[in-house]
Design an enzyme around this catalytic site. Structure first.
Site, PDB file in Angstrom:
ATOM      1  CB  SER A 142      -0.878  -0.162   1.398  1.00 39.15           C
ATOM      2  OG  SER A 142      -1.693   1.089   1.538  1.00 39.15           O
ATOM      3  CE1 TYR A 155      -4.696  -1.730   4.851  1.00 38.42           C
ATOM      4  CE2 TYR A 155      -3.497   0.246   4.184  1.00 38.42           C
ATOM      5  CZ  TYR A 155      -4.310  -0.932   3.887  1.00 38.42           C
ATOM      6  OH  TYR A 155      -4.334  -1.058   2.585  1.00 38.42           O
TER       7      TYR A 155
END
Length: 280
Positions: A142, A155
C-alpha cells in the site's frame, strides 16, 4: 513474462475491486484463472463478467488467514490447470484505531489477513511457480507501506511488513536464477470497498476525529479506478518491476518521504492544514 496468453494466474480478493479487474484484464489477454475470495456472491459476479472470454476459470471461497486452506487451494489449482504461473496476493482489510485503543484481537485479525495471508499465498504457490519455469509473485502492499499515518498503525505495520517480505523475496529469487520474480504493489487511493468495509474504532475520537466523518473523508480521496490500477500492475509484471506505485498520491507521498524521511509527517500535516484552510 512478456505475455499472459496461456498462463495460469491465481488471484485472492477476486470478488471485487482490483482483484476483479486483474481477472478481467488477464482473461482479455488469454490467461486462465484460479479465483478466490471470502465473498461467494462477488466471485459469482466476477465469473459472470468473464463468460465471453475463452479461458478456464475456477472459483474458491477462501479465507487467506487459514494456512491449510490456502495450501489446499494452491494444490487444487495446480491439479486442475496443470501449472500456475502467477499468484496475486491481493486480499486485504483495513482498521482505523489508535495504538492505545486497539485490542490485541484486532491487531491479530488484520495481521492474519494482510500479512500472513500474503506469506501463505507466496509459500504455497512458490513451488508451482518454479515448476512452471516462468512465474511471478505479486504482493499488494500500500501507499501506507511507504508512509505512516495516524490511526493506521496496524494497517501500516502489515503493509510495511509485506513490502519488506516481498523485496527480500525478490532478491532471493534473483540469486537463485529460478525463473520466478516478485513485485511489491503500492496503491494509493483506489476506488474499492476497503474503506467502507474497514473496522473503525471509536478510539480515534481521542485525536479529535469523528469515525463516520473520517470514513467519508477517506472515500473522497479514492480517485484511481481499479481498472487503471490493474493495468499498471500487469504492465509492471511484464516489465519485471520490483515496486509499483499506483496513483499520483502514492507517487507524491513517496517522493516527500524520500526527500524528508525524518520529517515527512510534519510536511504532510502542513499540507493537510493548508488544504483545510482553502476549503473553509
Amino acid at each position: 513474462m512478456k505475455s499472459f496468453n496461456g498462463k495460469v494466474a491465481a488471484i485472492t480478493g477476486a470478488g471485487s475491486g482490483i482483484g476483479r479487474q486483474l481477472a478481467l484484464q488477464l482473461a482479455q489477454q488469454g490467461a486462465h484463472l484460479a479465483l478466490s475470495d471470502m465473498n461467494e456472491q462477488g466471485l459469482a459476479e466476477t465469473l459472470n463478467l468473464l463468460k465471453d472470454y475463452p479461458v478456464q476459470v475456477s472459483l474458491t471461497k477462501l479465507d487467506v488467514a487459514d494456512r491449510e486452506a490456502v495450501y489446499a487451494w494452491a494444490e487444487s489449482s495446480f491439479n486442475e490447470f496443470g501449472q500456475v504461473n502467477l499468484i496475486f496476493n491481493n486480499a486485504g482489510v483495513a482498521l482505523a484505531s489508535t495504538v492505545e485503543g486497539m485490542s490485541y484481537e484486532e491487531l491479530e485479525w488484520i495481521f492474519n489477513i494482510n500479512f500472513w495471508g500474503v506469506v501463505y499465498g507466496t509459500k504455497a504457490f512458490l513451488p508451482y511457480l518454479k515448476q512452471s519455469g516462468e512465474g511471478h509473485i505479486i504482493n499488494t502492499s500500500s501507499l501506507f507501506g511507504l508512509t505512516a499515518q495516524p490511526t493506521q498503525s496496524a494497517y501500516n505495520a502489515t503493509k510495511f511488513a509485506v513490502r519488506g517480505f516481498t523485496e527480500a523475496l525478490r532478491q532471493e529469487l534473483d540469486m537463485e536464477h529460478c525463473g520466478v520474480s516478485a513485485t511489491s504493489v503500492h496503491p494509493g487511493g483506489i476506488r474499492t470497498n476497503i474503506a467502507n468495509a474497514a473496522r473503525m474504532s471509536d478510539s480515534i475520537r481521542a485525536l479529535g476525529m469523528n469515525p463516520e466523518r473520517a470514513s467519508r473523508s477517506f472515500n473522497k480521496v479514492l480517485k484511481t479506478p481499479p481498472e487503471e490500477a490493474a493495468k499498471v500492475i500487469l504492465d509492471g509484471v511484464k516489465a519485471n518491476k520490483a515496486r509499483l506505485l499506483i496513483g499520483n498520491d502514492a507517487k507524491i507521498l513517496d517522493l516527500v518521504q524520500r526527500i524528508t524521511p525524518s520529517h515527512y509527517a510534519q510536511a504532510l500535516n502542513l499540507f493537510a492544514k493548508k488544504k483545510s484552510k482553502k476549503k473553509s
